[in-house]
Design an enzyme around this catalytic site. Sequence first.
Site, short mmCIF file in Angstrom:
data_model
loop_
_atom_site.label_atom_id
_atom_site.label_comp_id
_atom_site.label_asym_id
_atom_site.label_seq_id
_atom_site.Cartn_x
_atom_site.Cartn_y
_atom_site.Cartn_z
N CYS A 2 0.85 -1.19 0.00
CA CYS A 2 0.00 0.00 0.00
C CYS A 2 0.88 1.23 0.00
CB CYS A 2 -0.87 0.04 1.25
SG CYS A 2 -1.91 -1.42 1.46
N GLY A 28 -1.23 0.87 -5.03
CA GLY A 28 -2.52 0.32 -4.64
C GLY A 28 -3.64 1.01 -5.38
N ASN A 102 0.80 0.61 6.27
CA ASN A 102 1.35 -0.12 5.14
C ASN A 102 2.21 -1.25 5.67
OD1 ASN A 102 2.42 -0.93 2.65
ND2 ASN A 102 4.04 0.60 2.72
N GLY A 103 1.95 -2.47 5.18
CA GLY A 103 2.73 -3.61 5.63
C GLY A 103 1.82 -4.72 6.10
N TYR A 243 10.41 -4.59 -8.23
CA TYR A 243 9.13 -4.40 -8.91
C TYR A 243 8.30 -3.23 -8.38
CZ TYR A 243 4.19 -5.03 -9.94
OH TYR A 243 2.90 -4.80 -10.31
P1 5GP Z 1 3.35 -13.95 -13.44
O1 5GP Z 1 2.67 -13.72 -14.70
O2 5GP Z 1 4.59 -14.79 -13.53
O3 5GP Z 1 2.40 -14.47 -12.38
O4 5GP Z 1 3.81 -12.55 -12.85
C1 5GP Z 1 4.93 -11.86 -13.39
C2 5GP Z 1 4.57 -10.44 -13.62
O5 5GP Z 1 3.93 -9.92 -12.46
C3 5GP Z 1 5.76 -9.56 -13.90
O6 5GP Z 1 5.53 -8.85 -15.10
C4 5GP Z 1 5.81 -8.61 -12.73
O7 5GP Z 1 6.08 -7.29 -13.19
C5 5GP Z 1 4.46 -8.67 -12.13
N1 5GP Z 1 4.48 -8.61 -10.67
C6 5GP Z 1 5.46 -8.96 -9.82
N2 5GP Z 1 5.08 -8.74 -8.54
C7 5GP Z 1 3.85 -8.25 -8.58
C8 5GP Z 1 2.92 -7.80 -7.57
O8 5GP Z 1 3.19 -7.81 -6.37
N3 5GP Z 1 1.72 -7.33 -8.02
C9 5GP Z 1 1.40 -7.30 -9.34
N4 5GP Z 1 0.21 -6.83 -9.67
N5 5GP Z 1 2.24 -7.69 -10.30
C10 5GP Z 1 3.45 -8.17 -9.93
MG MG Z 2 5.23 -6.60 -15.06
#
Ligand code: 5GP
Ligand code: MG
Length: 456
Positions: A2, A28, A102-103, A243
């Site tokens: 968040c 978020g 947050n957390g 990320y």
């Molecule tokens: P996968 O398709 O392997 O399940 O997810 C990989 C993709 O999810 C990557 O493009 C990455 O940028 C994205 N991603 C990684 N961590 C998160 C997260 O915590 N939330 C979301 N929404 N996307 C994530």
């Molecule tokens: Mg991605």
Amino acid sequence: MCAIVGVYDSPNASKKAYYALFAMQHRGQESTGISSADGKKITLVKKRGLVTEVFDEDAFDKLQGTSAIGHNRYSTAGNESILDAQPVFARYKLGEISVAHNGNLVNKQEVREALIDRGAIFQSGMDTENIVHLIAKSQEDKLVDRIKDMLQKLEGAYCLVIQSRSKMFVIRDRYGIRPLSLAKLEDGGYIVASETCAFDLLGATFIRDIRPGEMLIFEHGKEPKSEQIFESDYHPCAFEYIYFARPDSIIDGTNVYESRLKMGKCLAKEQPANVDLVIPVPDSGVAAARGFAEGLGVPFEMAIVRNHYIGRTFIEPTQAIRNLKVKLKLSPISSLIKGKSIAIVDDSLVRGTTSKQIVKMLKEAGAKEIHMRIAAPEIKYPCRYGIDTPTQEELISAKYTPREISDSIEADSLGFLSIEGLKKSLGEHRSYSLVSFDGNYFAGGNAKSPGCSDLE
Ligand code: 5GP
Ligand code: MG
């Protein structure tokens, strides 16, 4: 995962909180809220939706005062109720209070059950409600002492902004897992926010990061007062750099974009590929792919285009729809791809859904060979400290080797950054939280995982 913000001693504080939340929308998108205080009362506006959808002039007419705190909530499957929006507001013995968090608290369940045993009632599934109850139930006379009392009962990752009618309290857990920074506004007021990109939008001057284990107390007309509540045991979250955070933010002194470039360069050393072209998975893979291309000395093209208007809100988190979602969002430029050997770089591999779709997409666009490169180590363990990774069964790297995954996504090869490479890219002056990769749950022992959800 968040975003939180707190603005203090600043006219139209709620407007500033709003801009800060807008800059941190990436942290978020499910719901957002702001509470403001004018010395006499606290007013709260919160709703499902994006920052620009939730707040209008009517909202700001209500949100008067020189102090405001705010929150953007990340979508978690099954908990999409408005009751799970923050800040959480309550009236209690000493008056009014509002909390943004947050957390993830790893001992949420134990604390909640103990509170329920003593007659507490809960409205939502959020651990933030525990915090409010613990403050309300404390026997201390002063709010600051009630907060300290409450903090003794929390385990896990938290950054907190707590507002009373006249004061503001800011706390970062002893591990410093989630980011939180302090800046000075042009009008002399103060702002704390999860990411520094919020300060840039407001023209606020960065002062410093909140220290792990520190509490800052804001009182009208005074400099913020710092108290070290817990001894620091610093483990900032590596996934923020991989990320989560915006590339223009600086977290604990490290520039997010530059750290991603380094991860890409390091990946080129560890997992080189004999290719004609490097392509990022936009947007999250862009910086790492730039570093990878530079490391290999191979051309870089944005050969996959992303549609930015695809919201998360109308997508249900089911596997069938997730498959379609990748196509709705990403589309290849065939003329750049046709007949070439391609390295495609993403920031992380979670379930493997994205990669599979992308390989298919590149094949259809005529790629000769496809070498998938991931600028993070294999994600084998769910994070308990606020990164929304799914349960271990859903994590593809928990079950399969890179070779097996490569075969299942039908790529010609697949390579991950090593944990050592990640550490090197982030700088070895610090011990990062690497739980998703090494399963070292340093905070809260073997407490249950909060579980999880809806990844892109
Ligand atoms: P996968 O398709 O392997 O399940 O997810 C990989 C993709 O999810 C990557 O493009 C990455 O940028 C994205 N991603 C990684 N961590 C998160 C997260 O915590 N939330 C979301 N929404 N996307 C994530
Ligand atoms: Mg991605």
